[in-house]
Structure formats: structure tokens, C-alpha cells
Write a protein that holds these residues in place. Structure first.
Motif, mmCIF file in Angstrom:
data_model
loop_
_atom_site.group_PDB
_atom_site.id
_atom_site.type_symbol
_atom_site.label_atom_id
_atom_site.label_comp_id
_atom_site.label_asym_id
_atom_site.label_seq_id
_atom_site.Cartn_x
_atom_site.Cartn_y
_atom_site.Cartn_z
ATOM 1 N N LEU A 30 3.133 -9.670 23.543
ATOM 2 C CA LEU A 30 3.683 -8.534 22.813
ATOM 3 C C LEU A 30 5.071 -8.847 22.277
ATOM 4 O O LEU A 30 5.441 -8.424 21.174
ATOM 5 C CB LEU A 30 3.737 -7.300 23.729
ATOM 6 N N LEU A 31 5.842 -9.597 23.063
ATOM 7 C CA LEU A 31 7.190 -9.992 22.637
ATOM 8 C C LEU A 31 7.179 -11.189 21.688
ATOM 9 O O LEU A 31 8.236 -11.654 21.266
ATOM 10 C CB LEU A 31 8.042 -10.326 23.871
ATOM 11 N N ASN A 32 5.973 -11.681 21.380
ATOM 12 C CA ASN A 32 5.803 -12.813 20.454
ATOM 13 C C ASN A 32 6.509 -14.071 20.947
ATOM 14 O O ASN A 32 7.044 -14.861 20.168
ATOM 15 C CB ASN A 32 6.303 -12.453 19.045
ATOM 16 N N LEU A 33 6.518 -14.271 22.272
ATOM 17 C CA LEU A 33 7.114 -15.474 22.845
ATOM 18 C C LEU A 33 6.118 -16.622 22.754
ATOM 19 O O LEU A 33 4.910 -16.418 22.882
ATOM 20 C CB LEU A 33 7.510 -15.235 24.300
ATOM 21 N N PRO A 34 6.600 -17.842 22.527
ATOM 22 C CA PRO A 34 5.693 -18.990 22.390
ATOM 23 C C PRO A 34 4.946 -19.272 23.687
ATOM 24 O O PRO A 34 5.499 -19.156 24.770
ATOM 25 C CB PRO A 34 6.645 -20.139 22.034
ATOM 26 N N GLY A 35 3.672 -19.651 23.539
ATOM 27 C CA GLY A 35 2.862 -19.907 24.725
ATOM 28 C C GLY A 35 2.767 -18.667 25.580
ATOM 29 O O GLY A 35 2.726 -18.763 26.810
ATOM 30 N N GLY A 36 2.742 -17.483 24.946
ATOM 31 C CA GLY A 36 2.887 -16.217 25.652
ATOM 32 C C GLY A 36 1.910 -16.002 26.785
ATOM 33 O O GLY A 36 2.303 -15.595 27.879
ATOM 34 N N LEU A 37 0.636 -16.254 26.561
ATOM 35 C CA LEU A 37 -0.364 -15.957 27.575
ATOM 36 C C LEU A 37 -0.195 -16.822 28.826
ATOM 37 O O LEU A 37 -0.161 -16.315 29.947
ATOM 38 C CB LEU A 37 -1.763 -16.147 26.992
ATOM 39 N N ILE A 38 -0.069 -18.129 28.639
ATOM 40 C CA ILE A 38 0.038 -19.008 29.803
ATOM 41 C C ILE A 38 1.398 -18.865 30.490
ATOM 42 O O ILE A 38 1.489 -18.782 31.714
ATOM 43 C CB ILE A 38 -0.228 -20.484 29.407
ATOM 44 N N SER A 39 2.478 -18.794 29.710
ATOM 45 C CA SER A 39 3.818 -18.697 30.301
ATOM 46 C C SER A 39 4.021 -17.359 30.997
ATOM 47 O O SER A 39 4.560 -17.298 32.108
ATOM 48 C CB SER A 39 4.889 -18.881 29.214
ATOM 49 N N GLY A 40 3.587 -16.277 30.343
ATOM 50 C CA GLY A 40 3.753 -14.954 30.935
ATOM 51 C C GLY A 40 2.964 -14.806 32.213
ATOM 52 O O GLY A 40 3.463 -14.278 33.224
ATOM 53 N N ALA A 41 1.714 -15.271 32.209
ATOM 54 C CA ALA A 41 0.889 -15.184 33.409
ATOM 55 C C ALA A 41 1.475 -16.016 34.540
ATOM 56 O O ALA A 41 1.534 -15.582 35.694
ATOM 57 C CB ALA A 41 -0.527 -15.652 33.094
ATOM 58 N N MET A 42 1.941 -17.210 34.220
ATOM 59 C CA MET A 42 2.504 -18.110 35.219
ATOM 60 C C MET A 42 3.750 -17.512 35.877
ATOM 61 O O MET A 42 3.860 -17.476 37.108
ATOM 62 C CB MET A 42 2.857 -19.442 34.581
ATOM 63 N N LEU A 43 4.672 -17.016 35.075
ATOM 64 C CA LEU A 43 5.909 -16.484 35.626
ATOM 65 C C LEU A 43 5.670 -15.203 36.414
ATOM 66 O O LEU A 43 6.263 -15.003 37.481
ATOM 67 C CB LEU A 43 6.910 -16.231 34.492
ATOM 68 N N ALA A 44 4.793 -14.337 35.915
ATOM 69 C CA ALA A 44 4.528 -13.083 36.623
ATOM 70 C C ALA A 44 3.896 -13.342 37.986
ATOM 71 O O ALA A 44 4.311 -12.773 39.009
ATOM 72 C CB ALA A 44 3.620 -12.191 35.771
ATOM 73 N N VAL A 45 2.900 -14.210 38.027
ATOM 74 C CA VAL A 45 2.235 -14.527 39.291
ATOM 75 C C VAL A 45 3.186 -15.281 40.223
ATOM 76 O O VAL A 45 3.209 -15.037 41.436
ATOM 77 C CB VAL A 45 0.957 -15.350 39.031
ATOM 78 N N GLY A 46 3.997 -16.183 39.661
ATOM 79 C CA GLY A 46 4.947 -16.930 40.481
ATOM 80 C C GLY A 46 5.955 -16.026 41.165
ATOM 81 O O GLY A 46 6.235 -16.182 42.356
ATOM 82 N N VAL A 47 6.492 -15.062 40.428
ATOM 83 C CA VAL A 47 7.459 -14.125 41.011
ATOM 84 C C VAL A 47 6.803 -13.290 42.105
ATOM 85 O O VAL A 47 7.379 -13.076 43.184
ATOM 86 C CB VAL A 47 8.043 -13.207 39.912
ATOM 87 N N ALA A 48 5.586 -12.818 41.855
ATOM 88 C CA ALA A 48 4.890 -12.011 42.856
ATOM 89 C C ALA A 48 4.574 -12.828 44.109
ATOM 90 O O ALA A 48 4.659 -12.326 45.233
ATOM 91 C CB ALA A 48 3.606 -11.444 42.255
ATOM 92 N N ALA A 49 4.230 -14.105 43.916
ATOM 93 C CA ALA A 49 3.928 -14.970 45.059
ATOM 94 C C ALA A 49 5.167 -15.205 45.915
ATOM 95 O O ALA A 49 5.100 -15.164 47.148
ATOM 96 C CB ALA A 49 3.358 -16.302 44.563
ATOM 97 N N ILE A 50 6.296 -15.449 45.260
ATOM 98 C CA ILE A 50 7.545 -15.635 46.003
ATOM 99 C C ILE A 50 7.914 -14.366 46.755
ATOM 100 O O ILE A 50 8.458 -14.413 47.867
ATOM 101 C CB ILE A 50 8.675 -16.035 45.035
#
Length: 356
Positions: A30-50
Motif C-alpha cells: 500500500l505504501l508502494n515500498l520496493p519488494g513490498g510483499l516479501i519485505s513487509g511480511a518478513m519484517l512483520a513476522v520477525g518483529v512478532a517472533a522477537i
């Protein structure tokens, strides 16, 4: 043996992982960030895991995601297979040299600045092949948590920051350009899936690295390259696969607490900087002496992609030549897997071999 039905707890854990990954990917998109799907999913899951959430991606789902990514990449072969073939011998040889130099540079930094032992420092500095590195670290009595933090931090930084850097500098577009791509018919799709899974199972039988991804890619590329199939997977299927691989990376933090992560973050950032500087020298040499695109070289030489599959997924989101990038990351994977045990045996701590 009877098929074991997952427990309610495991099912809820998987649902939570996918929900968090989807939300993160959708936000970045939605924010039109590059590699949005993979990067967004990775960071969101990583933060929740920590934060302590019990997140997981089951093997069957992981394999499905990797097959889908392989099929998507194979569909590009007919257009890009021969684009950089002439540069492969030179650039792959330079990649091996760059891997050797960056590994020992990072290792020396960890030993001299952070006081790490020789074995742990070398394993932490070895880019790629994370699972093999961790197994070898456990066998040699090295500092497994520290190595895991350094290796995983390197992957997270590259996967999240590299697309943004390329887009900000104008090297790669922040969002993929619109293109009219034919969608494969149901009959062709069935043949595509059958060929991809068969090739993946064959590679798995001979213990080929990243067999699900590369097997599917080979099966798909054969059908596309011979003209038997000319359509691609629907965009939403590719999106699901990218969210899935991003979530998979994020779950790497599931067994790391904040204290362990923070205790090694300086070492991770410092060793990463050393590896980046050394790799940049080789990238500059290639860009100045060949006609290979800078964006392709910088992704192919990025030090520390967890596996070729992740590099390819990243390449796909950026519209970077996946054949060139995949060949180089596979070469690095093989190089690290073959040479690391021997080097650790020669320069590591011999007493660890008999500790049990």
C-alpha cells in the motif's frame, strides 16, 4: 505410519504467522515500498517472533511456496536465459574470490574487535548456506546463537534494505512496471505443476540444494523454453508465494530472545559492513569491465543471501535477471558448502572435533 493431524495449537500458530505476514506485506504494498510483499511480511513476522509469538511455517507450506516461486521464475527463462551467459564464467569466478575475501575479512573483524574465537568468527562470516553453517557450528562447539544472529541479521538487512536502496537510487523501479503477461490455461497449468513437482522430487532424490525451488524452476523453464507453455501464474498466486517466503524468513527469529539479539547486534552490523565493502570492490570491477547490468551484479554479489531461493525471490520482486542472480547464488551456496568444512578443520579448534 498414519498421517498425523496437526494440533489445534499448531494450526493457530500457522494461521497467525500467515495473517501477520499478509498484513505486513499488504502495508508495504500500500505504501508502494520496493519488494513490498516479501519485505513487509518478513519484517512483520520477525518483529512478532522477537516479541515472543509462537510463529511457524510448516514444511508442506514451505515446499508449496518454493515450488510456486520456481514456476514463476521458470516462466521468465524464454526471455532472459541467454542474456548474460557470456559473462557467467568470469563473474562466477570473481564471486568465489569475493566470497573468500569477505568471509576472512568479516572473520578477522569479529576476532580482533569483538574477541570471538576463530571457529565462530569464520562460520559467522561465511555467506549463505545458513542451515549447513549452524549444523557445523554445533558439531565444532562454536557459539551457535551468536552465529545465528550475525547470519540472520545479514539476511534481514539485505532483503529489506537492498530493494529500497536500489529504488531510491533509481537503479531499479520501486514498483514493477505493468506488463501484459498471458495467464496459463488450466490444462497448461496442470502440466506445469506436474513437470515442476517431478523435477523437484528428482533433485531432492539426489540431495540437490534448494531442490524444491530449483526443481520447479527447471521444470517450468523446460516447458516455457520449448514453447509447450507460454503463460504465467496468476499475479495473486505469485503474491501469495512472496508473502509466504517473507514469513518464512521472519520465523527465523522465533527462538531468539531480545537479550541475545541485542548482545550481538554490533558484531552483526560491523561484520556486515566489512563484507559489503569487500563485495563492493568486486562489483565495481565487474561493472567497469563488463556489460552486465549494475542492478544484476549488486544483487548477485550481495553477501549473505540465506539461500539461492531467497535471492531469486528478491530478484523476482525487483525485475532483476533471475537467471543471472540465481546462478551466482547457487554457485556461492555450493562453494560455501564444499569449502567451509575443510577450512574449519584446518583453521578451527581441533579439540572441538573430539568433544562430545
Amino acid at each position: 505410519m498414519a498421517f498425523a493431524i496437526p494440533s489445534r495449537t499448531k494450526i493457530l500458530s500457522v494461521i497467525e504467522t500467515l495473517a501477520i505476514g499478509t498484513a505486513g506485506g499488504a502495508l508495504f504494498l500500500l505504501l508502494n515500498l520496493p519488494g513490498g510483499l516479501i519485505s513487509g511480511a518478513m519484517l512483520a513476522v520477525g518483529v512478532a517472533a522477537i516479541a515472543g509469538r509462537p510463529l511457524a511455517v510448516p514444511p508442506i507450506l514451505t515446499q508449496t511456496v518454493l515450488v510456486l516461486l520456481g514456476i514463476s521464475l521458470g516462466s521468465l527463462v524464454s526471455r532472459q536465459l541467454l542474456q548474460h551467459v557470456g559473462a557467467y564464467p568470469l563473474t562466477i569466478a570473481l564471486l568465489a574470490l569475493a566470497t573468500f575475501c569477505s568471509t576472512f575479512g568479516s572473520s578477522l573483524y569479529l576476532q580482533r574487535v569483538h574477541g570471538w574465537d576463530q571457529t565462530s568468527a569464520f562460520l559467522a562470516g561465511s555467506p549463505g548456506a545458513l542451515s549447513q553453517i549452524i549444523v557445523l557450528a554445533a558439531e565444532k562447539g562454536a557459539d551457535v546463537p551468536a552465529i545465528a544472529v550475525v547470519q540472520t541479521m545479514r539476511v534481514i538487512i539485505l532483503t529489506a534494505a537492498l530493494p529500497l536502496l536500489l529504488a531510491m537510487t533509481g537503479i531499479a523501479p520501486s514498483s514493477p512496471p505493468a506488463a501484459a503477461v498471458a495467464i496459463t490455461s488450466p490444462l497448461e497449468l496442470a502440466a506445469l505443476i506436474a513437470a515442476s513437482v517431478a523435477a523437484a522430487l528428482l533433485l531432492r532424490l539426489i540431495r540437490f540444494p534448494a531442490s524444491w525451488m530449483f526443481g520447479a524452476m527447471i521444470g517450468s523453464s523446460v516447458l516455457h523454453g520449448t514453447g509447450l507453455t507460454d503463460g504465467a501464474l496468476p499475479p495473486w498466486v505469485r503474491g501469495v508465494a512472496l508473502v509466504g517466503i517473507g514469513a518464512l524468513i521472519g520465523t527465523r527469529f522465533a527462538r531468539m530472545n531480545g537479550r541475545v539479539l541485542l548482545s550481538h547486534v554490533n558484531a552483526a552490523l560491523g561484520s556486515f559492513a566489512i563484507a559489503i565493502v569487500i563485495s563492493a570492490v568486486f562489483v565495481a570491477v565487474i561493472v567497469l569491465t563488463t556489460h552486465v547490468r549494475f542492478a544484476d551484479v549488486i544483487v548477485a554479489f550481495a553477501p549473505g543471501a540465506m539461500d539461492a531461493m531467497l535471492a531469486l525471490a528478491l530478484a523476482l520482486t525487483l525485475h532483476i535477471d533471475p537467471i543471472f542472480v540465481g546462478a551466482h547464488h547457487l554457485s556461492r551456496f555450493v562453494f560455501v558448502t564444499i569449502t567451509t568444512p575443510g577450512i574449519v578443520h584446518l583453521f578451527g579448534r581441533p579439540q572441538d572435533d573430539v568433544d562430545d
